[in-house]
Scaffold this active site. Structure first.
Site, PDB file in Angstrom:
ATOM      1  CB  CYS A  66      -0.653   0.340   0.829  1.00  0.00           C
ATOM      2  SG  CYS A  66      -1.875  -1.339   1.319  1.00  0.00           S
ATOM      3  CG  HIS A  81      -1.400   4.078   5.946  1.00  0.00           C
ATOM      4  ND1 HIS A  81      -1.241   3.940   3.929  1.00  0.00           N
ATOM      5  CD2 HIS A  81      -1.071   3.059   6.506  1.00  0.00           C
ATOM      6  CE1 HIS A  81      -1.240   2.208   3.922  1.00  0.00           C
ATOM      7  NE2 HIS A  81      -1.147   2.048   5.485  1.00  0.00           N
ATOM      8  CG  HIS A 105      -6.021   0.966   2.327  1.00  0.00           C
ATOM      9  ND1 HIS A 105      -5.037   1.385   1.375  1.00  0.00           N
ATOM     10  CD2 HIS A 105      -5.574   0.159   3.345  1.00  0.00           C
ATOM     11  CE1 HIS A 105      -4.536   1.085   1.222  1.00  0.00           C
ATOM     12  NE2 HIS A 105      -4.360   0.507   2.780  1.00  0.00           N
TER      13      HIS A 105
END
Length: 411
Positions: free
Chosen positions: A162, A300, A336
């Site tokens: 990610c 994040h 996400h």
């Protein structure tokens, strides 16, 4: 050291709540989430971020069917970014254009679909599509972009979990500074919502977010958070040398002035604050900035109990005494988007250079005491005096960390 200045001149995106930057920004400022419940084969119902965009705007339905969902995202966003940059497709020699795409996963959805298809024929593999290999090679989304645009320069994919979207921007900056390309199309793509296996694995880890109202399922920093909301999406940028951008009168979104990447070397899934601190410090050092010089830290944080706490520890270690540094989280609004997460989140904050507004982190009813951060913007957007710098964090599984710093352009 090569000090060539690299700037962002175009943005093309597809997010779970918008298919262009203007609308995306408006939804972020109002905290408008369009997370919905989907019903996945074998798995069942789960909240997810699903994108709606004009899939046949730049190529025909037949071409999309032969290609992949990720490739469809890539073609749409690459064309949109070029248009946004005001670039004719022949402005740069196509042999001198690089395409760098960040991915967390690719091919999972296609493989699951083929296994399901042959299950309808007693698993006879003669019904397996001959398109499977070109669809599932890792470079597929980048390659589909080059096919659509006739680009003959290098194309490849950065696999960095990610952190991949940020990693693709870093790669593009490096290649431009080395003089290997004259222009780069770079960013991240995720087709993760097409895979029941991704949802099942997060659930097995105890890391899949849920709520009675799917729009409330993604709630980083909230005391009741219970995991990740999986989203699809994409965001691609046009990156150019500053001198070339100025020579053609380009609009400049911002200048990439610093970046950092490192590894935790500690655990398969658990993040580690000390390495995150070091990653941000690497980016600050490259940018020649102090923590107090940063105006927005875009986190994040994904909504997992341990992950959010570790990042908050890292942010407090660097930004505790920075009264003009504001902190936000985009995943609370869009979920996400895996390999596209970092670049979508950065794009959503870039307009702050013009309007001096920090978009909110939503869905915080009661903040976890371990996640308390000075100047965390909660539930309502914050008008500030000035935004000159944005620091964007993206971290990933198997301990990979990335940080990008973008500065408001000044000659």
């Amino acid at each position: 050291m090569n000090n060539r200045r690299i700037v962002i001149t175009g943005v093309g995106l597809a997010a779970p709540n918008a298919d262009n930057l203007k609308e995306f920004r408006e939804k972020l400022l109002t905290g408008t989430s369009e997370i919905q419940e989907i019903d996945l084969r074998y798995f069942g119902k789960a909240p997810a971020g699903i994108c709606s965009f004009p899939e046949t705007k730049y190529r025909k339905k037949k071409e999309n069917k032969r290609g992949t969902r990720a490739g469809c995202f890539g073609v749409y966003c690459a064309h949109e970014a070029l248009n946004d940059a005001g670039l004719d497709h022949d402005h740069y020699d196509k042999a001198r254009v690089g395409v760098y795409i960040g991915l967390t996963e690719h091919g999972t959805s296609e493989t699951e679909n083929e296994v399901f298809n042959i299950s309808q024929y007693d698993y006879d593999v003669k019904y397996w599509t001959h398109h499977h290999n070109p669809r599932t090679v890792l470079n597929n989304p980048a390659g589909e972009i080059t096919l659509s645009l006739g680009i003959t320069g290098p194309h490849y994919v950065i696999g960095a979990a990610c952190a991949a979207g940020n990693a693709s921007l870093i790669q593009a900056v490096q290649m431009l500074r080395l003089g290997e390309v004259d222009m780069a199309i770079a960013g991240g793509i995720s087709e993760s919502t097409g895979s029941f296996g991704i949802f099942a694995s997060f659930q097995a880890q105890g890391a899949l977010g849920h709520a009675e109202d799917p729009k409330l399922a993604s709630r980083p920093f909230d005391k009741s958070r219970n995991g990740i909301v999986v989203s699809e999406g994409a965001c691609l940028y046009i990156l150019e040398d500053l001198d070339k951008a100025l020579a053609r009168g380009a609009k400049i979104y911002g200048e990439i002035v610093g970046y950092g990447m490192n590894s935790d070397a500690r655990d398969f899934v658990l993040p580690y604050a000390p390495r995150q601190v070091q990653c941000m410090e690497l980016a600050l050092k490259k940018a020649g900035l102090k923590p107090s010089d940063i105006d927005i830290v875009n986190t994040h944080a994904t909504g997992t109990p341990s992950g959010d706490v570790e990042e908050c520890k890292a942010i407090r270690a660097l930004f505790s005494n920075c009264p003009s540094t504001y902190i936000n989280n985009t995943k609370s609004i869009i979920g996400h988007a895996m390999g596209a997460a970092g670049v979508l989140e950065l794009a959503g904050n870039l307009p702050s250079f013009d309007d001096n507004i920090v978009h909110p982190t939503i869905n915080i009813e009661e903040i976890d005491p371990a996640c308390v951060l000075e100047n965390l913007v909660i539930n309502e957007a914050k008008q500030v005096e000035s935004v000159e710098t944005i620091l964007n964090n993206s971290f990933g599984m198997v301990g990979i960390n990335s940080t990008i710093i973008v500065k408001k352009f000044k000659k």
